[in-house]
Motif scaffolding. Structure first.
Motif, mmCIF file in Angstrom:
data_model
loop_
_atom_site.group_PDB
_atom_site.id
_atom_site.type_symbol
_atom_site.label_atom_id
_atom_site.label_comp_id
_atom_site.label_asym_id
_atom_site.label_seq_id
_atom_site.Cartn_x
_atom_site.Cartn_y
_atom_site.Cartn_z
ATOM 1 N N PRO A 222 0.855 -1.205 0.004
ATOM 2 C CA PRO A 222 -0.116 -0.039 -0.168
ATOM 3 C C PRO A 222 0.854 1.162 0.025
ATOM 4 O O PRO A 222 1.847 1.402 0.681
ATOM 5 C CB PRO A 222 -0.656 -0.150 1.294
ATOM 6 C CG PRO A 222 -0.652 -1.429 1.570
ATOM 7 C CD PRO A 222 0.453 -2.374 1.010
ATOM 8 N N PHE A 223 0.482 2.251 -0.701
ATOM 9 C CA PHE A 223 1.267 3.552 -0.744
ATOM 10 C C PHE A 223 1.459 4.099 0.645
ATOM 11 O O PHE A 223 2.326 4.604 0.838
ATOM 12 C CB PHE A 223 0.436 4.533 -1.742
ATOM 13 C CG PHE A 223 0.503 4.148 -3.110
ATOM 14 C CD1 PHE A 223 1.813 4.289 -3.843
ATOM 15 C CD2 PHE A 223 -0.762 3.949 -3.836
ATOM 16 C CE1 PHE A 223 1.759 4.221 -4.990
ATOM 17 C CE2 PHE A 223 -0.328 3.666 -5.113
ATOM 18 C CZ PHE A 223 0.842 3.666 -5.855
ATOM 19 N N HIS A 224 0.416 3.781 1.574
ATOM 20 C CA HIS A 224 0.417 4.447 2.798
ATOM 21 C C HIS A 224 1.890 3.917 3.530
ATOM 22 O O HIS A 224 2.231 4.412 4.580
ATOM 23 C CB HIS A 224 -0.494 4.688 3.611
ATOM 24 C CG HIS A 224 -1.485 5.940 3.319
ATOM 25 N ND1 HIS A 224 -1.948 6.860 4.186
ATOM 26 C CD2 HIS A 224 -1.539 6.462 2.170
ATOM 27 C CE1 HIS A 224 -2.655 7.800 3.664
ATOM 28 N NE2 HIS A 224 -2.395 7.543 2.307
ATOM 29 N N ALA A 225 2.018 2.638 3.258
ATOM 30 C CA ALA A 225 3.076 1.773 3.975
ATOM 31 C C ALA A 225 4.680 2.264 3.819
ATOM 32 O O ALA A 225 5.349 2.003 4.409
ATOM 33 C CB ALA A 225 2.970 0.378 3.483
ATOM 34 N N VAL A 226 4.516 3.142 2.814
ATOM 35 C CA VAL A 226 5.965 3.933 2.331
ATOM 36 C C VAL A 226 5.670 5.335 2.506
ATOM 37 O O VAL A 226 4.804 5.820 1.714
ATOM 38 C CB VAL A 226 6.192 3.449 0.900
ATOM 39 C CG1 VAL A 226 7.385 4.194 0.468
ATOM 40 C CG2 VAL A 226 6.503 1.987 0.727
ATOM 41 N N GLU A 227 6.630 5.969 3.383
ATOM 42 C CA GLU A 227 6.423 7.310 3.744
ATOM 43 C C GLU A 227 7.707 8.186 3.623
ATOM 44 O O GLU A 227 8.509 7.654 3.998
ATOM 45 C CB GLU A 227 5.747 7.436 4.698
ATOM 46 C CG GLU A 227 5.409 9.005 5.153
ATOM 47 C CD GLU A 227 4.696 9.101 6.503
ATOM 48 O OE1 GLU A 227 3.856 10.037 6.767
ATOM 49 O OE2 GLU A 227 4.905 8.346 7.452
ATOM 50 N N VAL A 228 7.741 9.166 2.778
ATOM 51 C CA VAL A 228 8.770 10.137 2.861
ATOM 52 C C VAL A 228 8.521 11.309 3.742
ATOM 53 O O VAL A 228 7.710 12.145 3.370
ATOM 54 C CB VAL A 228 9.228 10.355 1.329
ATOM 55 C CG1 VAL A 228 10.369 11.345 1.333
ATOM 56 C CG2 VAL A 228 9.382 9.191 0.321
ATOM 57 N N GLU B 183 15.420 16.044 10.689
ATOM 58 C CA GLU B 183 15.536 17.422 11.302
ATOM 59 C C GLU B 183 16.589 18.544 10.509
ATOM 60 O O GLU B 183 16.396 19.633 10.683
ATOM 61 C CB GLU B 183 16.364 17.058 12.548
ATOM 62 C CG GLU B 183 17.510 16.487 12.588
ATOM 63 C CD GLU B 183 17.514 14.827 12.384
ATOM 64 O OE1 GLU B 183 18.391 14.248 12.160
ATOM 65 O OE2 GLU B 183 16.078 14.507 12.735
ATOM 66 N N VAL B 184 17.194 17.858 9.363
ATOM 67 C CA VAL B 184 17.867 19.059 8.522
ATOM 68 C C VAL B 184 17.376 19.069 7.074
ATOM 69 O O VAL B 184 17.924 19.649 6.443
ATOM 70 C CB VAL B 184 19.526 18.604 8.445
ATOM 71 C CG1 VAL B 184 20.102 18.671 9.849
ATOM 72 C CG2 VAL B 184 19.440 17.014 7.878
ATOM 73 N N GLY B 185 16.125 18.377 6.889
ATOM 74 C CA GLY B 185 15.398 18.470 5.629
ATOM 75 C C GLY B 185 15.724 17.644 4.607
ATOM 76 O O GLY B 185 15.348 17.787 3.599
ATOM 77 N N ALA B 186 16.496 16.674 4.997
ATOM 78 C CA ALA B 186 16.706 15.473 4.038
ATOM 79 C C ALA B 186 15.507 14.398 3.928
ATOM 80 O O ALA B 186 15.052 14.210 5.079
ATOM 81 C CB ALA B 186 18.147 14.741 4.270
ATOM 82 N N PRO B 187 15.378 14.022 2.934
ATOM 83 C CA PRO B 187 14.320 13.032 2.805
ATOM 84 C C PRO B 187 14.709 11.610 3.539
ATOM 85 O O PRO B 187 15.712 11.158 3.551
ATOM 86 C CB PRO B 187 13.999 12.384 1.652
ATOM 87 C CG PRO B 187 15.337 13.008 0.639
ATOM 88 C CD PRO B 187 15.887 13.980 1.649
ATOM 89 N N ARG B 188 13.543 11.325 4.384
ATOM 90 C CA ARG B 188 13.927 9.987 5.479
ATOM 91 C C ARG B 188 12.768 8.938 5.093
ATOM 92 O O ARG B 188 11.429 9.532 5.075
ATOM 93 C CB ARG B 188 13.806 10.457 6.670
ATOM 94 C CG ARG B 188 13.897 9.534 7.757
ATOM 95 C CD ARG B 188 15.367 8.907 8.092
ATOM 96 N NE ARG B 188 15.546 7.941 8.809
ATOM 97 C CZ ARG B 188 15.589 7.747 10.338
ATOM 98 N NH1 ARG B 188 15.684 8.906 10.952
ATOM 99 N NH2 ARG B 188 15.914 6.645 10.686
ATOM 100 N N LEU B 189 13.134 7.941 4.524
ATOM 101 C CA LEU B 189 12.021 7.023 4.353
ATOM 102 C C LEU B 189 11.515 6.270 5.594
ATOM 103 O O LEU B 189 12.216 6.055 6.479
ATOM 104 C CB LEU B 189 12.787 5.824 3.405
ATOM 105 C CG LEU B 189 11.813 5.020 2.617
ATOM 106 C CD1 LEU B 189 11.078 5.953 1.836
ATOM 107 C CD2 LEU B 189 12.542 3.897 1.923
ATOM 108 N N HIS B 190 10.194 6.118 5.632
ATOM 109 C CA HIS B 190 9.482 5.386 6.832
ATOM 110 C C HIS B 190 8.832 4.283 5.996
ATOM 111 O O HIS B 190 7.928 4.417 5.106
ATOM 112 C CB HIS B 190 8.573 6.296 7.409
ATOM 113 C CG HIS B 190 9.242 7.539 8.416
ATOM 114 N ND1 HIS B 190 8.945 7.300 9.671
ATOM 115 C CD2 HIS B 190 9.941 8.404 8.204
ATOM 116 C CE1 HIS B 190 9.575 8.297 10.070
ATOM 117 N NE2 HIS B 190 10.303 9.183 9.218
ATOM 118 N N LEU B 191 8.840 3.007 6.712
ATOM 119 C CA LEU B 191 8.182 1.973 6.140
ATOM 120 C C LEU B 191 7.338 1.244 7.190
ATOM 121 O O LEU B 191 7.734 1.174 8.320
ATOM 122 C CB LEU B 191 9.257 0.956 5.752
ATOM 123 C CG LEU B 191 10.249 1.223 4.687
ATOM 124 C CD1 LEU B 191 11.352 0.337 4.388
ATOM 125 C CD2 LEU B 191 9.524 1.397 3.300
#
Length: 129
Positions: free
Chosen positions: A74-80, A84-92
């Motif tokens: 599901p799309f919501h299972a992967v979140e960008v 804290e410094v503005g870089a993209p962080r992947l959440h699964l």
């Protein structure tokens, strides 16, 4: 261990047209945190910058799904999210992961690359968090 990689490119205008045409598309695909990141600094979601930010996050979702080997995730299972410094962080699956994520957009195209480690090469769909 093996390195899992995924990349994706998205035509910003095409994604924007889908978002404009299909009611609820943004809510079905993006989390509230992602929408908040796209509209930070007073940027309107329908503006060129807001649309490019959405397209880059869509590309990251697709890149992560490819790296994980599960395009049905599901799309919501992967979140960008921005760190804290503005870089993209992947959440699964709701948790911050140690996978790397890079986003870019220019000239009407958005790009994302995702790289991470998977413990078991025979287990293509593995939760790396």
């Amino acid at each position: 261990m093996r390195v899992a990689t995924g990349c994706d490119v998205v035509d910003v205008a095409r994604l924007a047209a889908v978002a404009d045409r299909r009611a609820g598309f943004v809510d079905r695909v993006f989390t509230r945190a992602e929408v908040a990141d796209c509209t930070r600094g007073g940027v309107a979601l329908g503006s060129p910058t807001g649309r490019a930010r959405l397209a880059a996050r869509f590309a990251a979702k697709e890149a992560a799904r490819k790296a994980l080997g599960d395009l049905r995730l599901p799309f919501h299972a992967v979140e960008v999210r921005r760190d804290e410094v503005g870089a993209p962080r992947l959440h699964l699956r709701g948790r911050a992961s140690d996978w790397s994520c890079s986003l870019s957009h220019d000239g009407g195209v958005a790009l994302a690359v995702v790289v991470g480690l998977i413990d078991d090469p025979s287990d293509r769909v593995h939760d790396p968090t």
